[in-house]
Design an enzyme around this catalytic site. Structure first.
Site, PDB file in Angstrom:
ATOM      1  N   CYS A 194      -3.185  -0.380 -11.527  1.00 17.89           N
ATOM      2  CA  CYS A 194      -1.792  -0.574 -11.095  1.00 17.89           C
ATOM      3  C   CYS A 194      -0.831  -0.904 -12.229  1.00 17.89           C
ATOM      4  CB  CYS A 194      -1.702  -1.643 -10.005  1.00 17.89           C
ATOM      5  SG  CYS A 194      -2.661  -3.122 -10.340  1.00 17.89           S
TER       6      CYS A 194
ATOM      7  N   ASP B  32       5.674   0.362  -5.467  1.00 17.91           N
ATOM      8  CA  ASP B  32       4.276  -0.051  -5.429  1.00 17.91           C
ATOM      9  C   ASP B  32       3.344   1.012  -6.024  1.00 17.91           C
ATOM     10  OD1 ASP B  32       1.816  -1.127  -4.823  1.00 17.91           O
ATOM     11  OD2 ASP B  32       2.463  -1.839  -2.852  1.00 17.91           O
TER      12      ASP B  32
ATOM     13  N   HIS C 203       0.184   1.064  -5.926  1.00 18.43           N
ATOM     14  CA  HIS C 203      -1.106   1.121  -5.230  1.00 18.43           C
ATOM     15  C   HIS C 203      -1.202   2.261  -4.241  1.00 18.43           C
ATOM     16  CE1 HIS C 203      -0.561  -3.091  -6.562  1.00 18.43           C
ATOM     17  NE2 HIS C 203      -1.850  -2.992  -6.867  1.00 18.43           N
TER      18      HIS C 203
END
Lengths: 475, 465
Positions: free
Chosen positions: B298, B422, B424
């Protein structure tokens, strides 16, 4: 199954008329238009006699064995014929008339001839057959005794394929209501040449013409203002029984201006000279009238554009090389006219054929050539000289270029000099195989330029009003 | 439904340019090039020039009193009426643009025009001839990549628009002439390439011509002059090639989504002001580039997003580094042992700062919060960052790394919301899913682990044009 050939009955008459002495054979070409499903044959031409005998030109040397048939002569003739055909018409195949006992060997001979003819005709073309084109060519065998005709087709793109049977049907007036697409195309090809020998010039010309040809091939074609797309019909809204086709199909060709390769700087070539091809050529294509597809008509027109330019330059260089061989220095002057395209309507048919006239020739020579090449009697007065401008005429119409209708921007017309191409008259000079009399004054005129009669009566003096610098501007 | 008032006409094509040079002295070259460019301008003004309106059956002859192929289209036809003839294939635009149409962004529509030349119907007839000129020289040839944009009001006539387009083309040719003369060396002429830049009002859309092959770094004096003339800030890159405006109808070909936050409807929070990242970036996340970094990559992805920002604003020419390249950089600066390369080890803000410095030459500030709940108090710092630097922020803490693209903050109440990207996300480049499911979205202060400590890496924008 197999292909269907719809043949005009004038072709039947012609084939019947070909008298053969017993035990001799005859070859010839079949001309017409190819469609995906069938072909139309509208003209047949026998292969002319090779060596004209002094005493009787019509006396033919009888060909007894099929081995005597000179393939190269047949194919050369086919090439000459293809130069006379406008767009939409092509050499579809070969016919062979033999006595009965030669029937079996005839198939082999036909095969040999069909493949060789196709090979020579496609050589030097600026375009090649694509997947929409028909690659079947016809070989027609006629028995001189029984008059029985056997028709087979050969796939010229597959040398190993076997002959397929085909249908041969006669019909009246096949080309009667054919449509024609016409246009005048402005040429503007300029390219550097390495040095001055003729072979090099011819080579660079070919390379540059190919690039120009690719532009034409990928150009947009508009017919009556509508862009040609793959499925559209040439004449939209055609009612079933109407005979009234639009007489004027206006064709326009638009070239894409695209930046293909991404470079960071201009290409620079060191060269020994520059060659430029400029002027306006007249092009046309014929298309059958039974729900014709616009795409086919447009393609036929584009191919005619490419053909007429490549044929002319080929003819021109051939002629020049010949005069070099004759002992005359191949003079490629600073400004040389290319042969002019003239048209002649084929008697009884719905289309014209064409010929290329050098500046020092006249309609008599055209008539003679058409008789020799196409075995066609076309009266001299039927030869149409008006479609293209002849070199020797006033190139610019001053009122047009300086008056209204946009700016005279093209450097050709902006110039300080007027290209008036007169030549020293009165001296016969050798041109190829012919001796010519002084240049004839041209007849006819194009409808777009208005003529100043005063200039036309003038005689002959070679005028170079331009400085070399101005000539650079033309180029 | 937004009623569009303006439309942009964009005409593009390659114009043939040839010229013969047999000397290289300055005045001769200038004169010869001048004449050659003049003849290209003549070609643009000639009656054979045709504008082909893309995706329509309309062809226009701007220099022949606007002859057109379509019945009913004349020089008095308005742009609005012309648009009705244009049909864009639904299949070409992806889900992205159909969503965009409903958004408030009110994009001006673009009418693309091709440059064509008619070779039939010549104005004058002349016999076909072969002209020959002897003499050794350099034959120079190139295709000038013309690209002009003209903005028009919907009720303006296309007659006027076409006149403006022809003028714009001629002006561009003159600019190209200047560029070629200025940057030539001997007989080598650089190809002049136009770039469009969308600058803040009142400047708007502007076009500059740069010589191909000459890197941005060498063109700084040219840009300085442009910044001065257009009164642009002298420390922010606006007119590098990478800053070129990306027209709405031109998809990015590398497959990454650009600035997905622009597709969001920002929540309204009373008393708060919006402070967002300034400029374009690409969304980098798990599983992209056929790299399975699920569970450990990440921070790498957040770093990639930041690198993409610097590349697309033109501050660096380096492409976005891969995981391996990032790891190698850390080995090269002595931060990690050689075995680090190829491993699946996490990195944090300090490493992000080190890589930005080593690979891109970018300095960053580090902001530390001892517990996640304190992030809510950093509104001022974050707002300042987005105002002055405008770069995306990488935040790492607990076991997760994210990218912060903006804040919504009230100076008076201290209320704050964070715009988070994000990394992820493991799905495909589907803007609808990404915005609907909150992979790019507004989060409250409770989004952060209240007890973990966080480090934020705030990259600093170079002060250069």
């Amino acid at each position: 199954m197999g292909r269907g050939y719809i043949v005009d009955d004038s072709v039947e008459k012609y084939l019947v008329s070909l008298q053969t002495a017993s035990l001799s054979s005859l070859t010839g070409l079949l001309i017409g238009q190819s469609l995906p499903q069938r072909d139309f044959v509208v003209l047949a031409v026998q292969t002319p006699q090779k060596a004209k005998s002094e005493s009787d030109p019509s006396e033919r040397k009888p060909v007894h064995s099929l081995c005597d048939i000179d393939t190269e002569w047949v194919t050369q003739h086919a090439k000459q014929v293809s130069w006379t055909l406008p767009g939409g018409l092509s050499v579809l195949g070969v016919f062979l008339i033999t006595p009965p006992d030669l029937e079996k060997e005839a198939q082999n001979t036909l095969r040999r001839l069909v493949f060789s003819v196709e090979k020579l005709i496609s050589k030097g073309r600026l375009w090649s057959l694509n997947e929409d084109d028909v690659s079947e060519r016809v070989g027609l065998h006629i028995c001189s005794k029984t008059r029985r005709a056997v028709c087979r087709t050969f796939d010229v793109q597959d040398a190993k394929s076997s002959a397929k049977p085909a249908d041969w049907k006669y019909q009246h007036g096949v080309s009667d209501s054919w449509l024609v697409l016409k246009c005048s195309v402005e040429l503007h090809v300029r390219f550097p040449t390495p040095d001055i020998t003729l072979e090099n010039l011819e080579k660079s010309t070919k390379v540059s013409l190919q690039k120009w040809g690719n532009q034409i091939e990928s150009s947009i074609c508009l017919v009556n203002g509508v862009r040609v797309s793959s499925d559209s019909e040439l004449i939209s809204g055609q009612k079933k029984n109407t005979k009234a086709f639009p007489s004027n199909l206006r064709a326009q060709i638009l070239i894409h201006n695209v930046r293909k390769e991404v470079r960071t700087c201009a290409s620079v070539q060191v060269c020994g000279g520059v060659l430029a091809l400029r002027g306006v050529v007249h092009c046309r294509a014929y298309i059958h009238s039974n729900k014709p597809k616009a795409k086919q008509a447009a393609e036929a027109l584009k191919r005619d554009i490419m053909n007429t330019v490549s044929y002319r330059t080929e003819m021109f260089f051939e002629d020049l090389l010949m005069s070099e061989a004759d002992g005359e220095r191949g003079i490629l002057g600073q400004k040389q006219p290319l042969p002019q395209r003239v048209f002649a309507s084929v008697p009884g048919a719905g289309f014209c054929v064409c010929d290329y006239m050098f500046p020092d020739e006249g309609t008599a020579e055209v008539k003679e050539r058409l008789k020799e090449t196409l075995d066609c009697d076309i009266p001299e007065e039927e030869v149409d000289l008006t479609q293209e401008v002849i070199a020797g005429e006033l190139l610019l119409d001053l009122t047009d270029s300086l008056g209204g209708g946009g700016n005279p921007i093209d450097p050709l017309f902006n110039l300080k000099y007027i290209c008036l191409c007169w030549t020293v008259g009165g001296n016969p000079h050798k041109h190829g195989n012919h001796t010519h009399t002084p240049h004839k004054l041209s007849r006819g005129c194009t409808s777009t330029t208005s003529r100043n009669p005063a200039i036309h009566t003038v005689l002959q003096c070679h005028l170079h009003l331009c400085s070399f610098y101005s000539l650079c501007q033309i180029i | 439904m937004v009623v569009e008032k303006h439309v942009m006409f964009r005409v593009r094509g390659g114009l043939d340019f040839t010229c013969q040079l047999d000397r290289t002295d300055e005045s001769y070259v200038k004169q010869t090039l001048g004449k050659a460019f003049e003849s290209v301008r003549s070609a643009v003004r000639s009656p054979s020039l045709v504008f082909g309106v893309q995706n329509s059956p309309v062809f226009l002859w701007p220099n022949r009193s606007l002859q057109a192929t379509r019945q009913g289209v004349t020089e008095n036809t308005t742009c609005r009426e012309l648009q009705q003839h244009i049909q864009i294939n639904e299949g070409d635009s992806g889900k992205r643009s159909s969503k965009k149409k409903d958004k408030k962004d009110g994009t001006t529509s673009i009418i693309n025009v091709d440059l064509l030349t008619e070779v039939t119907e010549p104005v004058l007839c002349s016999a076909p001839m072969l002209f020959r000129q002897e003499g050794k020289h350099h034959f120079v040839k190139m295709k000038l990549p013309a690209d002009c944009v003209v903005s028009a009001h919907m009720d303006e006539t296309i007659g006027d628009v076409c006149t403006h387009l022809v003028e714009a083309l001629c002006t561009q040719l003159t600019n190209m002439e200047e560029v070629v003369l200025r940057h030539r060396s001997g007989t080598s002429l650089p190809i002049p390439e136009p770039f469009h830049f969308l600058l803040p009002e009142p400047v708007g859309l502007i076009t500059a011509v740069y010589p191909a092959g000459v890197p941005d770094t060498q063109l700084e004096p040219v840009r300085k002059e442009l910044h001065r003339r257009l009164e642009l800030p002298d420390d922010r890159s606006c007119m590098r090639r990478a800053n070129a405006y990306h027209f709405p109808d031109e998809p990015y070909r590398d497959g990454y989504l650009r600035s997905p936050h622009l597709a969001l409807n920002h929540p309204s929070l009373e008393g708060t002001k919006l402070y967002l990242v300034q400029g374009i970036y690409s969304y980098h996340h798990y599983m992209q580039d056929r790299m399975d970094d699920n569970g450990w990559g990440c921070a790498y992805r957040s770093l990639q997003t930041i690198c993409s920002w610097f590349q697309q604003q033109g501050y660096v020419e380096r492409v976005v580094p891969s995981h391996k390249e990032i790891q190698q950089a850390l080995v090269d600066v002595g931060d990690k042992p050689a075995s680090f390369v190829g491993s699946r080890q996490w990195i944090g803000s300090i490493e992000v700062q080190a890589v930005l410095s080593h690979l891109l030459g970018i300095t960053s500030k580090i902001l530390f919060v001892s517990q996640g709940s304190d992030l809510a108090t950093k509104g001022r710092e974050l707002a300042n960052h987005f105002s002055t630097e405008g770069t995306p922020i990488m935040i790492g803490g607990g076991v997760l790394a994210h990218t912060i693209l903006g804040v919504m903050w009230s100076e008076t109440s201290g209320e704050i919301k964070f715009l988070v990207l994000d990394p992820h996300y493991t799905g495909g480049e589907d803007l609808q899913v990404i915005t609907d499911k909150g992979w790019c979205g507004w989060k409250g202060p409770d989004f952060w682990d209240q007890r973990a400590y966080y480090n934020l890496c705030l990259p600093q924008r170079p002060r250069a044009i």
